[in-house]
Write an enzyme that holds these catalytic residues in place. Structure first.
Site, PDB file in Angstrom:
ATOM      1  N   GLY A 181       3.455   6.807 -12.506  1.00  0.00           N
ATOM      2  CA  GLY A 181       2.568   7.689 -11.733  1.00  0.00           C
ATOM      3  C   GLY A 181       1.643   6.847 -10.876  1.00  0.00           C
ATOM      4  N   CYS A 186       0.849  -1.197   0.000  1.00  0.00           N
ATOM      5  CA  CYS A 186       0.000   0.000   0.000  1.00  0.00           C
ATOM      6  C   CYS A 186       0.883   1.246   0.000  1.00  0.00           C
ATOM      7  CB  CYS A 186      -0.932  -0.044   1.211  1.00  0.00           C
ATOM      8  SG  CYS A 186      -2.209   1.212   1.165  1.00  0.00           S
ATOM      9  N   LYS A 227      11.350  -4.431 -18.802  1.00  0.00           N
ATOM     10  CA  LYS A 227      10.146  -4.265 -19.626  1.00  0.00           C
ATOM     11  C   LYS A 227      10.366  -4.889 -21.017  1.00  0.00           C
ATOM     12  CE  LYS A 227       8.516  -0.279 -17.015  1.00  0.00           C
ATOM     13  NZ  LYS A 227       8.686   1.138 -16.754  1.00  0.00           N
ATOM     14  N   GLY A 245       6.206   9.973  -7.308  1.00  0.00           N
ATOM     15  CA  GLY A 245       5.816   8.552  -7.306  1.00  0.00           C
ATOM     16  C   GLY A 245       6.188   7.817  -8.581  1.00  0.00           C
ATOM     17  N   LYS A 302       6.910  -5.850 -11.737  1.00  0.00           N
ATOM     18  CA  LYS A 302       7.581  -6.464 -12.888  1.00  0.00           C
ATOM     19  C   LYS A 302       8.390  -7.702 -12.524  1.00  0.00           C
ATOM     20  CE  LYS A 302       8.115  -2.187 -12.978  1.00  0.00           C
ATOM     21  NZ  LYS A 302       8.557  -0.790 -12.940  1.00  0.00           N
ATOM     22  N   GLY A 348      -0.659   1.311  -4.635  1.00  0.00           N
ATOM     23  CA  GLY A 348      -1.721   0.665  -3.861  1.00  0.00           C
ATOM     24  C   GLY A 348      -2.681   1.685  -3.282  1.00  0.00           C
TER      25      GLY A 348
HETATM   26  N1  NDP Z   1       5.047   4.032  -9.316  1.00  0.00           N
HETATM   27  C1  NDP Z   1       4.870   3.804 -10.599  1.00  0.00           C
HETATM   28  O1  NDP Z   1       4.721   4.731 -11.409  1.00  0.00           O
HETATM   29  C2  NDP Z   1       4.848   2.414 -11.114  1.00  0.00           C
HETATM   30  C3  NDP Z   1       5.149   1.343 -10.305  1.00  0.00           C
HETATM   31  N2  NDP Z   1       5.133   0.069 -10.803  1.00  0.00           N
HETATM   32  C4  NDP Z   1       5.424  -1.041  -9.910  1.00  0.00           C
HETATM   33  O2  NDP Z   1       4.386  -1.126  -8.943  1.00  0.00           O
HETATM   34  C5  NDP Z   1       4.908  -1.573  -7.701  1.00  0.00           C
HETATM   35  C6  NDP Z   1       4.540  -0.568  -6.606  1.00  0.00           C
HETATM   36  O3  NDP Z   1       5.095   0.694  -6.923  1.00  0.00           O
HETATM   37  P1  NDP Z   1       4.963   1.902  -5.891  1.00  0.00           P
HETATM   38  O4  NDP Z   1       3.630   1.896  -5.283  1.00  0.00           O
HETATM   39  O5  NDP Z   1       5.429   3.098  -6.619  1.00  0.00           O
HETATM   40  O6  NDP Z   1       6.039   1.481  -4.803  1.00  0.00           O
HETATM   41  P2  NDP Z   1       6.073   1.932  -3.275  1.00  0.00           P
HETATM   42  O7  NDP Z   1       7.455   1.643  -2.813  1.00  0.00           O
HETATM   43  O8  NDP Z   1       5.510   3.294  -3.125  1.00  0.00           O
HETATM   44  O9  NDP Z   1       5.035   0.922  -2.574  1.00  0.00           O
HETATM   45  C7  NDP Z   1       5.323  -0.417  -2.302  1.00  0.00           C
HETATM   46  C8  NDP Z   1       4.743  -0.728  -0.940  1.00  0.00           C
HETATM   47  O10 NDP Z   1       4.868  -2.126  -0.681  1.00  0.00           O
HETATM   48  C9  NDP Z   1       5.317  -2.268   0.660  1.00  0.00           C
HETATM   49  N3  NDP Z   1       5.929  -3.572   0.847  1.00  0.00           N
HETATM   50  C10 NDP Z   1       7.223  -3.942   0.743  1.00  0.00           C
HETATM   51  N4  NDP Z   1       7.339  -5.266   1.001  1.00  0.00           N
HETATM   52  C11 NDP Z   1       6.105  -5.721   1.304  1.00  0.00           C
HETATM   53  C12 NDP Z   1       5.588  -6.975   1.702  1.00  0.00           C
HETATM   54  N5  NDP Z   1       6.370  -8.039   1.841  1.00  0.00           N
HETATM   55  N6  NDP Z   1       4.266  -7.083   1.950  1.00  0.00           N
HETATM   56  C13 NDP Z   1       3.442  -6.011   1.850  1.00  0.00           C
HETATM   57  N7  NDP Z   1       3.890  -4.779   1.501  1.00  0.00           N
HETATM   58  C14 NDP Z   1       5.198  -4.651   1.208  1.00  0.00           C
HETATM   59  C15 NDP Z   1       6.253  -1.115   0.844  1.00  0.00           C
HETATM   60  O11 NDP Z   1       6.505  -0.874   2.208  1.00  0.00           O
HETATM   61  P3  NDP Z   1       7.908  -0.120   2.599  1.00  0.00           P
HETATM   62  O12 NDP Z   1       7.824   1.235   1.974  1.00  0.00           O
HETATM   63  O13 NDP Z   1       7.863  -0.097   4.061  1.00  0.00           O
HETATM   64  O14 NDP Z   1       8.990  -0.968   2.019  1.00  0.00           O
HETATM   65  C16 NDP Z   1       5.476   0.013   0.190  1.00  0.00           C
HETATM   66  O15 NDP Z   1       4.541   0.592   1.073  1.00  0.00           O
HETATM   67  C17 NDP Z   1       6.409  -1.738  -7.892  1.00  0.00           C
HETATM   68  O16 NDP Z   1       6.663  -3.100  -8.158  1.00  0.00           O
HETATM   69  C18 NDP Z   1       6.714  -0.882  -9.126  1.00  0.00           C
HETATM   70  O17 NDP Z   1       7.798  -1.371  -9.870  1.00  0.00           O
HETATM   71  C19 NDP Z   1       4.771  -0.202 -12.096  1.00  0.00           C
HETATM   72  C20 NDP Z   1       4.438   0.808 -12.945  1.00  0.00           C
HETATM   73  C21 NDP Z   1       4.511   2.201 -12.541  1.00  0.00           C
HETATM   74  N1  LIG Z   2       9.864   3.477 -12.244  1.00  0.00           N
HETATM   75  C1  LIG Z   2       9.096   3.146 -13.396  1.00  0.00           C
HETATM   76  C2  LIG Z   2       7.661   3.010 -12.983  1.00  0.00           C
HETATM   77  C3  LIG Z   2       6.875   2.282 -13.969  1.00  0.00           C
HETATM   78  O1  LIG Z   2       7.162   1.172 -14.378  1.00  0.00           O
HETATM   79  C4  LIG Z   2       9.221   4.237 -14.432  1.00  0.00           C
HETATM   80  O2  LIG Z   2       9.700   5.316 -14.092  1.00  0.00           O
HETATM   81  O3  LIG Z   2       8.876   3.994 -15.599  1.00  0.00           O
END
Ligand code: NDP
Ligand SMILES: N[C@@H](CC=O)C(=O)O
Length: 338
Positions: free
Chosen positions: A321, A10, A224, A206, A125, A14
């Protein structure tokens, strides 16, 4: 049928998914017949909240926005598998951080859900790159669905276009901008920002990975490309076998010099074929200012896919984003519920 949603991770994405679900509850039901309750949210730092009858999303979001934790809400405990069982989840949205070597913790979450017949959508990914075949086998054997629209180009529907939109075409090659963070940084550097300031801004917005070296060293774009090679061509490519150069050596002087000569610098990713086979690559390239990719700024991504039946198709849209990627999870869930 009500979708009982479990969320793992989250953070940026999330939380955005929860916000969209909450804002659009009535519209989702009316337009798509998509009804849901969120039954489980599990996050490493914020904690675990669960209610098989549906969490109060308004309250949960107030806690997250106010305290960046689940604050005063009653916390649940237990292993993830057990929580999935107890919560009555029917769909898992998985958005923990990407680990390109092991796929964990996402891989364990995906396997736990699929093996229970629980549908999965993920933006992570790592598991898709590391264990695609195993996950597809589980999907088939356990009668669950696996969707991953957000793993390439965020909520811009590239995966759906590849799997459905151009079904029947043979893809001859592809090239584009597949990382939002680096495109944002290069755009900002072209406008006078320092590399450090631009990276900090991309993180605050983000866009960047939990470990942004994954972005700036080209690993994210490389993975990717690996995923696209698997989906499009059925080829297993290791991330280490992608020709990969990041943007850490690109200087403001080089960007300014390129511009004076009628070019801009972009981190370009693609797959090309020649008589020796397939060549996946990620590298900074000088692009003529008249080329369509030159106009792609900020965290926007773009890809041109060369096909036999349709010629070139170019898709442009957000590549990163929080809300944009939350949208990918939502569209997967709507698709799976149909
Ligand atoms: N942000 C973007 O634009 C994009 C992101 N993604 C992918 O989406 C995913 C999430 O991205 P994003 O939301 O930006 O990342 P964040 O780091 O903001 O969120 C990930 C969350 O997962 C938590 N976490 C870590 N380990 C666990 C676990 N074992 N169980 C439950 N929660 C856990 C983290 O906690 P803590 O912070 O305490 O470690 C953090 O709150 C990533 O895999 C990223 O590569 C894909 C496309 C675009
Ligand atoms: N960190 C990645 C997030 C999406 O996959 C990016 O910047 O493209």
């Amino acid at each position: 049928m009500i979708n009982n949603i479990a969320l793992a991770g989250c953070g940026n994405v999330g939380t955005a998914l929860l916000e969209i679900l909450h804002e659009k509850k009535a519209e989702l039901k009316e337009r798509y017949g998509f009804e849901y309750q969120v039954v489980l949210v599990s996050d490493l730092m914020k904690g675990i909240v669960m209610d098989p009858n549906g969490l109060d999303l308004g309250k949960l979001l107030d806690e997250i926005h106010g305290k960046r934790s689940f604050g005063a809400l009653a916390q649940a405990a237990g292993h993830f598998e057990e929580l999935l069982d107890r919560s009555g989840a029917t769909v898992l949205a998985e958005c923990t951080p990407t680990n390109l070597k092991t796929g964990e913790p996402g891989l364990a979450h995906l396997k736990a859900a699929l093996s229970r017949g629980i549908n999965v959508t993920t933006t992570n990914k790592g598991p898709i790159a590391v264990a695609f075949d195993e996950l597809c086998r589980l999907e088939k054997d356990c009668g669950a669905k696996l969707c991953y629209e957000g793993v390439v180009m965020s909520g811009t529907p590239l995966i759906d276009m590849m799997k459905n939109g151009i079904a029947g075409c043979t893809v001859l090659g592809l090239e584009g901008i597949l990382n939002g963070t680096t495109n944002f940084i290069l755009t900002k550097m072209g406008e006078g920002s320092t590399y450090a300031d631009a990276l900090a801004e991309a993180t605050a917005l983000g866009y960047a990975e939990a470990d942004p070296s994954g972005d700036v060293e080209g690993w994210d774009a490389a993975v990717k490309v690996v995923i696209l090679a698997k989906i499009l061509f059925g080829k297993d490519v290791a991330v280490k076998d992608v020709t990969r150069i990041g943007i850490t050596q690109v200087t403001p002087q080089q960007i300014a010099e390129a511009r004076r000569s009628g070019f801009t610098i972009k981190l370009v990713a693609g797959i090309r074929f020649d008589s020796f086979g397939m060549h996946p690559y990620v590298m900074p390239k000088e692009i003529a200012l008249t080329h369509p990719l030159a106009a792609i700024g900020g965290a926007t991504n773009a890809i041109t896919v060369n096909t036999d039946n349709l010629g070139e198709i170019t898709l442009v849209g957000p590549g990163a984003g929080r809300r944009e990627t939350g949208q990918a999870l939502l569209s997967d869930m709507i698709r799976m519920s149909r």
